[in-house]
Design a protein around this motif. Sequence first.
Motif, mmCIF file in Angstrom:
data_model
loop_
_atom_site.group_PDB
_atom_site.id
_atom_site.type_symbol
_atom_site.label_atom_id
_atom_site.label_comp_id
_atom_site.label_asym_id
_atom_site.label_seq_id
_atom_site.Cartn_x
_atom_site.Cartn_y
_atom_site.Cartn_z
ATOM 1 N N PRO A 154 18.783 56.946 27.513
ATOM 2 C CA PRO A 154 18.711 56.589 26.087
ATOM 3 C C PRO A 154 18.087 55.217 25.909
ATOM 4 O O PRO A 154 18.127 54.372 26.806
ATOM 5 C CB PRO A 154 20.183 56.610 25.639
ATOM 6 C CG PRO A 154 20.968 56.398 26.902
ATOM 7 C CD PRO A 154 20.167 57.040 27.994
ATOM 8 N N LYS A 177 25.971 54.938 22.645
ATOM 9 C CA LYS A 177 24.903 54.573 23.582
ATOM 10 C C LYS A 177 24.442 55.772 24.392
ATOM 11 O O LYS A 177 23.273 55.866 24.784
ATOM 12 C CB LYS A 177 25.383 53.466 24.526
ATOM 13 C CG LYS A 177 25.537 52.099 23.886
ATOM 14 C CD LYS A 177 26.068 51.083 24.898
ATOM 15 C CE LYS A 177 26.265 49.722 24.276
ATOM 16 N NZ LYS A 177 26.815 48.740 25.252
ATOM 17 N N ARG A 178 25.357 56.680 24.671
ATOM 18 C CA ARG A 178 25.006 57.885 25.439
ATOM 19 C C ARG A 178 24.373 58.955 24.562
ATOM 20 O O ARG A 178 24.060 60.041 25.041
ATOM 21 C CB ARG A 178 26.253 58.435 26.132
ATOM 22 C CG ARG A 178 26.806 57.517 27.219
ATOM 23 C CD ARG A 178 27.860 58.238 28.057
ATOM 24 N NE ARG A 178 29.059 58.544 27.272
ATOM 25 C CZ ARG A 178 30.102 57.736 27.147
ATOM 26 N NH1 ARG A 178 30.080 56.538 27.723
ATOM 27 N NH2 ARG A 178 31.163 58.090 26.428
ATOM 28 N N GLY A 179 24.212 58.649 23.283
ATOM 29 C CA GLY A 179 23.560 59.588 22.384
ATOM 30 C C GLY A 179 24.480 60.640 21.803
ATOM 31 O O GLY A 179 24.014 61.632 21.223
ATOM 32 N N ASN A 191 25.149 59.903 14.545
ATOM 33 C CA ASN A 191 24.445 60.399 15.739
ATOM 34 C C ASN A 191 23.978 59.202 16.558
ATOM 35 O O ASN A 191 23.191 58.383 16.073
ATOM 36 C CB ASN A 191 23.246 61.258 15.329
ATOM 37 C CG ASN A 191 22.597 61.962 16.514
ATOM 38 O OD1 ASN A 191 22.702 61.505 17.643
ATOM 39 N ND2 ASN A 191 21.930 63.071 16.249
ATOM 40 N N THR A 193 21.903 58.828 18.902
ATOM 41 C CA THR A 193 20.462 58.694 19.153
ATOM 42 C C THR A 193 19.764 57.957 18.018
ATOM 43 O O THR A 193 18.713 57.338 18.217
ATOM 44 C CB THR A 193 19.810 60.070 19.339
ATOM 45 O OG1 THR A 193 20.042 60.870 18.161
ATOM 46 C CG2 THR A 193 20.392 60.788 20.549
ATOM 47 N N ASP A 194 20.370 57.994 16.805
ATOM 48 C CA ASP A 194 19.763 57.306 15.667
ATOM 49 C C ASP A 194 19.961 55.801 15.715
ATOM 50 O O ASP A 194 19.349 55.066 14.935
ATOM 51 C CB ASP A 194 20.341 57.850 14.358
ATOM 52 C CG ASP A 194 19.967 59.304 14.118
ATOM 53 O OD1 ASP A 194 18.921 59.718 14.648
ATOM 54 O OD2 ASP A 194 20.713 60.004 13.423
ATOM 55 N N CYS A 196 19.666 54.160 18.690
ATOM 56 C CA CYS A 196 19.015 53.732 19.939
ATOM 57 C C CYS A 196 17.513 53.707 19.749
ATOM 58 O O CYS A 196 16.961 54.452 18.932
ATOM 59 C CB CYS A 196 19.376 54.669 21.094
ATOM 60 S SG CYS A 196 21.141 54.671 21.514
ATOM 61 N N ASP A 198 13.517 53.923 21.420
ATOM 62 C CA ASP A 198 12.833 55.018 22.095
ATOM 63 C C ASP A 198 13.500 55.293 23.438
ATOM 64 O O ASP A 198 13.723 54.365 24.229
ATOM 65 C CB ASP A 198 11.365 54.670 22.341
ATOM 66 C CG ASP A 198 10.564 54.643 21.043
ATOM 67 O OD1 ASP A 198 11.080 55.146 20.022
ATOM 68 O OD2 ASP A 198 9.435 54.115 21.061
ATOM 69 N N PRO A 199 13.824 56.538 23.714
ATOM 70 C CA PRO A 199 14.411 56.848 25.024
ATOM 71 C C PRO A 199 13.406 56.620 26.144
ATOM 72 O O PRO A 199 12.191 56.720 25.938
ATOM 73 C CB PRO A 199 14.783 58.327 24.902
ATOM 74 C CG PRO A 199 13.908 58.855 23.824
ATOM 75 C CD PRO A 199 13.669 57.726 22.873
ATOM 76 N N MET A 314 12.306 57.316 17.184
ATOM 77 C CA MET A 314 13.368 58.114 16.608
ATOM 78 C C MET A 314 13.499 57.812 15.115
ATOM 79 O O MET A 314 13.199 56.718 14.643
ATOM 80 C CB MET A 314 14.702 57.811 17.300
ATOM 81 C CG MET A 314 14.676 58.017 18.815
ATOM 82 S SD MET A 314 14.348 59.714 19.282
ATOM 83 C CE MET A 314 15.828 60.501 18.648
#
Length: 319
Positions: A154, A177-179, A191, A193-194, A196, A198-199, A314
């Motif tokens: 992530p 942090k783990r998405g 969520n 991922t929102d 964080c 760019d993975p 993202m």
Amino acid sequence: MQLTFLGTSSGVPTRSRNVSSIALRLPQRAEVWLFDCGEGTQHQILRSDVKISQITRIFVTHMHGDHIYGLMGLLASCGLAGNPSRIDIYGPPKLSDYLQACRRYSQTHFSYPVKVHTVRPGMLFEDDNYTVHCAPLTHRVPAFGYRVSEKDKPGRFDVTRATKLGIPSGPIYGRLKRGEVVELPDGRIINGTDLCGDPQVGRSFAYCTDTIYCDEAVELATDADVLIHEATFAHQDAEMAYQRLHSTSTMAAQTALAAGVKQLIMTHFSPRYAPGNSIVLDDLLTEAQAIFPNTVMAHDFYTHTIPRRKTKQMAGVSS
């Protein structure tokens, strides 16, 4: 992920090229994974930036001498170079018998655990960061290609943004942090991922030698960042390649093209293409680049760092 070529000749060493071995350096883990270990590999390591004490895994493609004759000497030296906690060795059937015979007749005793794994097609190894797969190749003896894949990570967690959203710190941050998708105490759904950046897309490379062109190599290397492939012969000597079940420069390029890799690095060159002969190694490079332009020719101590890739930005999160 950094690759260092310790030997790029086929069959026998030359004055400028040792026989097969490649080191994968994983600096964040202070580990080295070795692929093949031809005679003289430990001398090549001493001439490079690779540290013997960091070797934790060794992957052997097949039982021909130019790929394994340096293994026993290296293992004996590893105990003197820093007493590793353990070395795992992966290879074809009979590799364990070979090493046991070497230890018995030379009366060599390792001061650390050595575990030999007999490989089968499929996944050989997995941890939190990497997977290793293997596939059968087409050669005169059982031979396997290997693929190392780094898992996606992530992007950087935006703590400032999380604070502005009123997300309480603590274990929730770790999940985000783990998405993961997390429900907050106030009922909001966030969520991770929102929050964080760019993975970091995992990198990968495939190592295919010794083999003639085969579908298994194409499948193993599909979409890899780097394909390391043998190119023992020039296209003009294709008949000899078929007889000996080795690849030409054009077969290596065709494998790279069919697999859709980003870069091809050729290695394992026959000494017959030495300077002054009618065909030289530059001719093999020209042949390969005509099919797959992003091709380079490895030489001993050539180092290649596989660059990271990023996905699209993202989408944001609404408060």
